[in-house]
Design a protein around this motif. Structure first.
Motif, PDB file in Angstrom:
ATOM      1  N   GLY A 129       0.795  -1.223   0.000  1.00 23.92           N
ATOM      2  CA  GLY A 129       0.000   0.000   0.000  1.00 23.92           C
ATOM      3  C   GLY A 129       0.824   1.268   0.000  1.00 23.92           C
ATOM      4  N   VAL A 130       0.174   2.364  -0.349  1.00 23.64           N
ATOM      5  CA  VAL A 130       0.840   3.662  -0.327  1.00 23.64           C
ATOM      6  C   VAL A 130       0.931   4.163   1.110  1.00 23.64           C
ATOM      7  CG1 VAL A 130       0.039   4.221  -2.654  1.00 23.64           C
ATOM      8  CG2 VAL A 130      -1.332   4.911  -0.678  1.00 23.64           C
ATOM      9  N   GLY A 131       1.661   5.269   1.277  1.00 22.37           N
ATOM     10  CA  GLY A 131       1.820   5.834   2.611  1.00 22.37           C
ATOM     11  C   GLY A 131       0.807   6.919   2.909  1.00 22.37           C
ATOM     12  N   GLU A 132       1.292   8.077   3.339  1.00 23.46           N
ATOM     13  CA  GLU A 132       0.403   9.164   3.767  1.00 23.46           C
ATOM     14  C   GLU A 132      -0.353   9.765   2.581  1.00 23.46           C
ATOM     15  OE1 GLU A 132       0.629  13.503   6.081  1.00 23.46           O
ATOM     16  OE2 GLU A 132       2.464  12.445   5.503  1.00 23.46           O
ATOM     17  N   ILE A 133      -1.635  10.045   2.806  1.00 21.31           N
ATOM     18  CA  ILE A 133      -2.458  10.755   1.830  1.00 21.31           C
ATOM     19  C   ILE A 133      -2.587  12.204   2.297  1.00 21.31           C
ATOM     20  CG2 ILE A 133      -4.733  10.945   0.762  1.00 21.31           C
ATOM     21  CD1 ILE A 133      -3.187   8.480  -0.128  1.00 21.31           C
ATOM     22  N   VAL A 134      -2.256  13.141   1.415  1.00 22.86           N
ATOM     23  CA  VAL A 134      -2.319  14.568   1.724  1.00 22.86           C
ATOM     24  C   VAL A 134      -3.355  15.210   0.813  1.00 22.86           C
ATOM     25  CG1 VAL A 134      -1.054  16.741   1.820  1.00 22.86           C
ATOM     26  CG2 VAL A 134       0.114  14.586   2.359  1.00 22.86           C
ATOM     27  N   VAL A 135      -4.373  15.839   1.395  1.00 22.46           N
ATOM     28  CA  VAL A 135      -5.383  16.538   0.603  1.00 22.46           C
ATOM     29  C   VAL A 135      -4.926  17.981   0.378  1.00 22.46           C
ATOM     30  CG1 VAL A 135      -7.788  17.291   0.489  1.00 22.46           C
ATOM     31  CG2 VAL A 135      -7.224  15.083   1.540  1.00 22.46           C
ATOM     32  N   MET A 136      -4.906  18.391  -0.875  1.00 18.21           N
ATOM     33  CA  MET A 136      -4.536  19.781  -1.180  1.00 18.21           C
ATOM     34  C   MET A 136      -5.328  20.269  -2.386  1.00 18.21           C
ATOM     35  SD  MET A 136      -0.695  19.500  -2.890  1.00 18.21           S
ATOM     36  CE  MET A 136       0.057  18.999  -1.357  1.00 18.21           C
ATOM     37  N   PRO A 137      -5.460  21.588  -2.547  1.00 16.19           N
ATOM     38  CA  PRO A 137      -6.187  22.110  -3.707  1.00 16.19           C
ATOM     39  C   PRO A 137      -5.617  21.558  -5.006  1.00 16.19           C
ATOM     40  CG  PRO A 137      -5.751  23.866  -2.142  1.00 16.19           C
ATOM     41  CD  PRO A 137      -4.987  22.665  -1.662  1.00 16.19           C
ATOM     42  N   PHE A 138      -6.512  21.297  -5.952  1.00 15.82           N
ATOM     43  CA  PHE A 138      -6.130  20.655  -7.205  1.00 15.82           C
ATOM     44  C   PHE A 138      -4.958  21.367  -7.886  1.00 15.82           C
ATOM     45  CE2 PHE A 138      -6.670  20.605 -11.854  1.00 15.82           C
ATOM     46  CZ  PHE A 138      -6.438  19.273 -12.094  1.00 15.82           C
ATOM     47  N   HIS A 139      -4.999  22.708  -7.930  1.00 16.28           N
ATOM     48  CA  HIS A 139      -3.983  23.444  -8.684  1.00 16.28           C
ATOM     49  C   HIS A 139      -2.604  23.398  -8.033  1.00 16.28           C
ATOM     50  CE1 HIS A 139      -5.371  26.462  -5.752  1.00 16.28           C
ATOM     51  NE2 HIS A 139      -4.162  26.969  -5.860  1.00 16.28           N
ATOM     52  N   GLU A 140      -2.532  22.941  -6.776  1.00 17.12           N
ATOM     53  CA  GLU A 140      -1.239  22.868  -6.085  1.00 17.12           C
ATOM     54  C   GLU A 140      -0.562  21.513  -6.238  1.00 17.12           C
ATOM     55  OE1 GLU A 140      -1.655  23.962  -1.997  1.00 17.12           O
ATOM     56  OE2 GLU A 140      -2.640  25.877  -2.431  1.00 17.12           O
ATOM     57  N   ILE A 141      -1.277  20.525  -6.768  1.00 15.63           N
ATOM     58  CA  ILE A 141      -0.755  19.154  -6.742  1.00 15.63           C
ATOM     59  C   ILE A 141       0.447  18.976  -7.668  1.00 15.63           C
ATOM     60  CG2 ILE A 141      -1.288  16.768  -7.323  1.00 15.63           C
ATOM     61  CD1 ILE A 141      -4.067  17.185  -6.144  1.00 15.63           C
ATOM     62  N   MET A 142       0.341  19.375  -8.917  1.00 13.58           N
ATOM     63  CA  MET A 142       1.470  19.157  -9.831  1.00 13.58           C
ATOM     64  C   MET A 142       2.718  19.939  -9.405  1.00 13.58           C
ATOM     65  SD  MET A 142      -0.178  18.468 -13.606  1.00 13.58           S
ATOM     66  CE  MET A 142      -1.203  19.952 -13.715  1.00 13.58           C
ATOM     67  N   PRO A 143       2.611  21.206  -8.976  1.00  9.62           N
ATOM     68  CA  PRO A 143       3.808  21.869  -8.454  1.00  9.62           C
ATOM     69  C   PRO A 143       4.399  21.160  -7.230  1.00  9.62           C
ATOM     70  CG  PRO A 143       2.136  23.496  -8.977  1.00  9.62           C
ATOM     71  CD  PRO A 143       1.480  22.151  -9.108  1.00  9.62           C
TER      72      PRO A 143
END
Length: 286
Positions: A129-143
Motif C-alpha cells: 500500500g501507499v503511505g500518507e495521503i495529503v489533501v490539497m487544492p487541485f492546482h497545487e498538486i502538480m507543483p
C-alpha cells in the motif's frame, strides 16, 4: 380575491462545467414543458458533495463516491449524470516508473470517484500500500510533485494534457486500469434528488432531466450562451470537447452498464473499507 400562489422553485445545485450547463440549459430556461422552475446554485462538486451530506438542496450533482453516505435521504436519478471512457484520473510522479509503496500521495479530495479509483488501483498494484495521503487544492498538486513536497499526485480533467509542462511522468491512468479490469465505463458524477419529494415527483424530475438532455442534443447552439457564460474563460472548442466526452448515452439513461459500473465501483470500494456497503436496493429508482 388574492392571486394563486406559484409553487416554490426546485432547489438544484450543479457545477458551472460545460457538461452540466449543457444538460440543464433547457430546463433552467423554461424550455422543458411542464417541468418545475429551478432555483440554481452553481458549485464545484466537492461543495455539492458536502451539500448533499447536509441535505441542503432538492436536487444535486455529486460524485458517485458520496452515494453511500446520502442514499438514505436522496435517490439516484437514472439520467443526467456523467460516466465515460478514456477520461479517468492520472497518478503522476517525478521519476518514471516510481514505486509508491509507503510513499506520500497528494489528492484533491477523499470523497471523489478519482480517490476511490486510486485506492482500488493501489490495492491491485502497490504491494503493502501507499503511505500518507495529503489533501490539497487541485492546482497545487502538480507543483508539489515537481518540487518534491510529495512523492506522487492524483490529478483529473485538464491535467491529463498539461502534466508534461511540469516535467512529470504518468505512472498510471486509473480510468484505463478500471476499464481493463471491469470492461465498464468510469462513474464520475451522479444526479440525486430528495426522496421526500415522493415517487411521482421523482419520476417527473427524471423525465424533465431526460427532456433537457435531448433538447440540448437537438439544438446544441441554444445552450451555447449558458455554457460559455459559466465556462470560466474556457475556449469554446475545449468546452465542446468537454461536452462530447462527458455527455453521452449514459447521460440519457444509465442503462445496464451504467448501473453495473456504479455498483461495481462502490462494492469494490466497500470491500476495501473505503465507503460503507450499499444495501441491495440502494440504487433502485425511485
Amino acid at each position: 380575491m388574492s392571486p394563486e400562489k406559484l409553487p416554490e422553485p426546485l432547489r438544484i445545485a450543479y457545477s458551472p462545467c460545460p457538461n452540466d450547463t449543457f444538460v440543464f440549459d433547457a430546463w433552467a430556461h423554461g424550455r422543458v414543458p411542464g417541468a418545475p422552475a429551478l432555483d440554481v446554485t452553481f458549485a464545484d462538486i466537492d461543495i455539492t458533495n458536502g451539500m448533499a451530506e447536509r441535505g441542503e438542496s432538492d436536487v444535486l450533482k455529486v460524485s458517485y463516491a458520496v452515494l453511500p453516505y446520502v442514499l438514505d435521504e436522496y435517490a439516484l436519478l437514472p439520467c443526467g449524470g456523467a460516466l465515460g471512457r478514456g477520461c479517468g484520473p492520472l497518478v503522476l510522479t517525478r521519476e518514471a516508473g516510481a514505486d509508491l509503496a509507503g510513499r506520500t500521495v497528494a489528492v484533491p479530495s477523499e470523497t471523489s470517484t478519482a480517490y476511490l479509483l486510486f485506492r482500488l488501483w493501489a490495492a491491485d498494484t502497490v504491494p503493502g500500500g501507499v503511505g500518507e495521503i495529503v489533501v490539497m487544492p487541485f492546482h497545487e498538486i502538480m507543483p508539489a510533485v515537481r518540487d518534491g513536497k510529495v512523492d506522487a499526485g492524483l490529478v483529473i480533467h485538464e491535467a491529463r494534457f498539461t502534466y508534461q509542462n511540469y516535467g512529470l511522468h504518468k505512472l498510471a491512468d486509473l480510468g484505463e486500469h478500471w476499464e481493463l479490469t471491469t470492461g465498464l465505463p468510469i462513474p464520475l458524477g451522479a444526479i440525486i434528488a430528495r426522496r421526500s419529494l415522493g415517487q411521482e415527483r421523482l419520476t417527473e424530475l427524471a423525465a424533465a432531466t431526460r427532456a433537457s438532455v435531448r433538447a440540448a442534443w437537438d439544438d446544441p447552439e441554444a445552450s451555447r450562451p449558458y455554457v460559455l457564460a459559466h465556462a470560466q474563460e474556457m475556449d469554446p472548442a475545449v468546452a465542446d470537447q468537454h461536452i462530447g466526452l462527458y455527455v453521452n448515452e449514459f447521460t440519457a439513461d444509465l442503462g445496464e452498464d451504467g448501473y453495473a459500473a456504479v455498483r461495481g465501483l462502490l462494492t469494490r470500494a466497500a470491500a476495501e473499507g473505503l465507503v460503507p456497503p450499499l444495501g441491495p436496493d440502494a440504487l433502485r429508482f425511485p
